[in-house]
Every structure is written in C-alpha cells, then in structure tokens.
Design an enzyme around this catalytic site. Sequence first.
Site, PDB file in Angstrom:
ATOM      1  N   CYS A  36       0.847  -1.196   0.000  1.00 56.14           N
ATOM      2  CA  CYS A  36       0.000   0.000   0.000  1.00 56.14           C
ATOM      3  C   CYS A  36       0.887   1.253   0.000  1.00 56.14           C
ATOM      4  CB  CYS A  36      -0.901   0.003   1.234  1.00 56.14           C
ATOM      5  SG  CYS A  36      -2.047   1.412   1.275  1.00 56.14           S
TER       6      CYS A  36
ATOM      7  N   ASP B 190       0.511   3.727   1.744  1.00 55.17           N
ATOM      8  CA  ASP B 190       0.503   4.295   3.099  1.00 55.17           C
ATOM      9  C   ASP B 190       1.926   4.544   3.622  1.00 55.17           C
ATOM     10  OD1 ASP B 190       0.325   4.389   6.065  1.00 55.17           O
ATOM     11  OD2 ASP B 190      -1.789   3.950   5.706  1.00 55.17           O
TER      12      ASP B 190
ATOM     13  N   ARG C 240       3.076   4.650   6.437  1.00 56.67           N
ATOM     14  CA  ARG C 240       3.464   3.908   7.637  1.00 56.67           C
ATOM     15  C   ARG C 240       3.906   2.476   7.345  1.00 56.67           C
ATOM     16  NH1 ARG C 240      -2.175   4.969  10.374  1.00 56.67           N
ATOM     17  NH2 ARG C 240      -2.701   4.461   8.217  1.00 56.67           N
TER      18      ARG C 240
ATOM     19  N   HIS D 126      -2.215  -4.039   5.000  1.00 56.76           N
ATOM     20  CA  HIS D 126      -2.029  -3.645   6.408  1.00 56.76           C
ATOM     21  C   HIS D 126      -3.373  -3.326   7.034  1.00 56.76           C
ATOM     22  CE1 HIS D 126      -2.525   0.823   5.898  1.00 56.76           C
ATOM     23  NE2 HIS D 126      -2.324   0.467   4.650  1.00 56.76           N
TER      24      HIS D 126
ATOM     25  N   CYS E 280      -6.043   0.156   6.952  1.00 53.69           N
ATOM     26  CA  CYS E 280      -5.827   0.718   5.606  1.00 53.69           C
ATOM     27  C   CYS E 280      -6.981   1.669   5.235  1.00 53.69           C
ATOM     28  CB  CYS E 280      -5.740  -0.424   4.593  1.00 53.69           C
ATOM     29  SG  CYS E 280      -5.391   0.145   2.916  1.00 53.69           S
TER      30      CYS E 280
HETATM   31 CO    CO Z   1      -3.385   1.200   3.044  1.00 53.51          CO
END
Ligand code: CO
Length: 209
Positions: A42, A44, A46, A98, A101
């Site tokens: 992803c 993302d 993090r 994750h 998400c």
């Molecule tokens: Co995500």
Amino acid sequence: MKKLKKLFAKNKEWAKKIKQEDPDFFSELSKRQKPKYLWIGCSDSRVPENKIVDLPAGEIFVHRNIANMVVHTDLNSLSVIQYAVEVLEIKHVIVCGHYGCGGIKAAMENHEHGLIDNWLRHIKDVRRFHKDKFSGLEHEEKLDRLCELNVIEQVRNICNTTIIQDAWRADKELHIHGWVYNLATGRLKSLEKCISSNDESQKRNKKHE
Ligand code: CO
C-alpha cells in the site's frame, strides 16, 4: 519556495553513513540491481517495505498503490511484475496489506471521494465476492477481515496473470506470498501458505470460489 533543506541534509548524512560502513556499496549497486523480492504494498506512509523488514537498498523491487491492488488490466503493476519475473528473475512475490488501511475503510463505507472511488470499486468487488464472511463481526473486525481477504484476492490475481502462469509453465521457481502488516505492533503476519505452481493456484482458486 521551501526547498526541503532538511531532506537534502538527511540524504547527505545517510549516504555518508552507508559509505563509511561499506565504501563500495553505491559503486557496486550503481552497476546492477539483483533484488530478491518483489513487494506489492500500500502507498501508506506507515508501511515502508525496506524499513519494516530491515533490508538495505537493492534488495526489494517495489510497486505500491492504494490498498496494494493487482488489477487485471493495470499496465503499471503488470509491467512491474513482468520486469521482476522475466528480467530480474525474482523468486518471491509478496503482496503486503495492512490493518487500518484507509483504502479498505473507504471501500467499506459509502461516502463519495471523487476519482479514487473508481479505484476503490475493485475493493468493493472483493467485499461483494466474500459478503458471507462478514456476518456477526463488529465494524473493526469487518475492516480487518476485508484487509486480509483483499490480500488473498490480490495474490490470486497475480497467480492468474499470464506472466506468472507462463513462468510456472517454464518451470521457473516462483513463490507468491500474502502478508498483512500490523501498524500497532510493527509485526508482519503470513495469511496463507505461499503459492508456487499452476496446480497450487488452481486449487486455491477452487477453494475461494
Ligand atoms: Co493502506
């Protein structure tokens, strides 16, 4: 205009530190890449793949998008997979989702977000394929379950690409893994046994039908 001086300063420090530890690191890496893993994750911030498995530059070939999707007709992800398998001869493909998400959460809800809704539609499809698997779950549990089911579905999509099927047909060693990352603990979890052949892929397809 802000020049993001901090990032350049951090980059200088980083390059210096690596060179001190291994004087040939950059000169060797600039000649060729031989990564061992393809990571589909992803976007993302993090979930930075190199950091969470603690590997240096050069070890992971990466494709990231919202909610770690492998859409059948997405030339972007298909091109990455083809290059990884046919040119770099990577033996391990990892789809890593994750918990927590935002893409998954947005796909579970019915708010409008504009253009991105067209992308989220693929996750809504996953939700629809597996609608019987959410009964009796709390909202948070539903989100976690959809994160996992989405990874399993994307593993399946990769296995169903002509790229992977051709590689297996040519007896190439190639394993497709489905993982999920926990933002709250920093730990990875493997969701199912990896898939390593067209036969195993067919069996997995049947299991999820
Ligand atoms: Co995500």
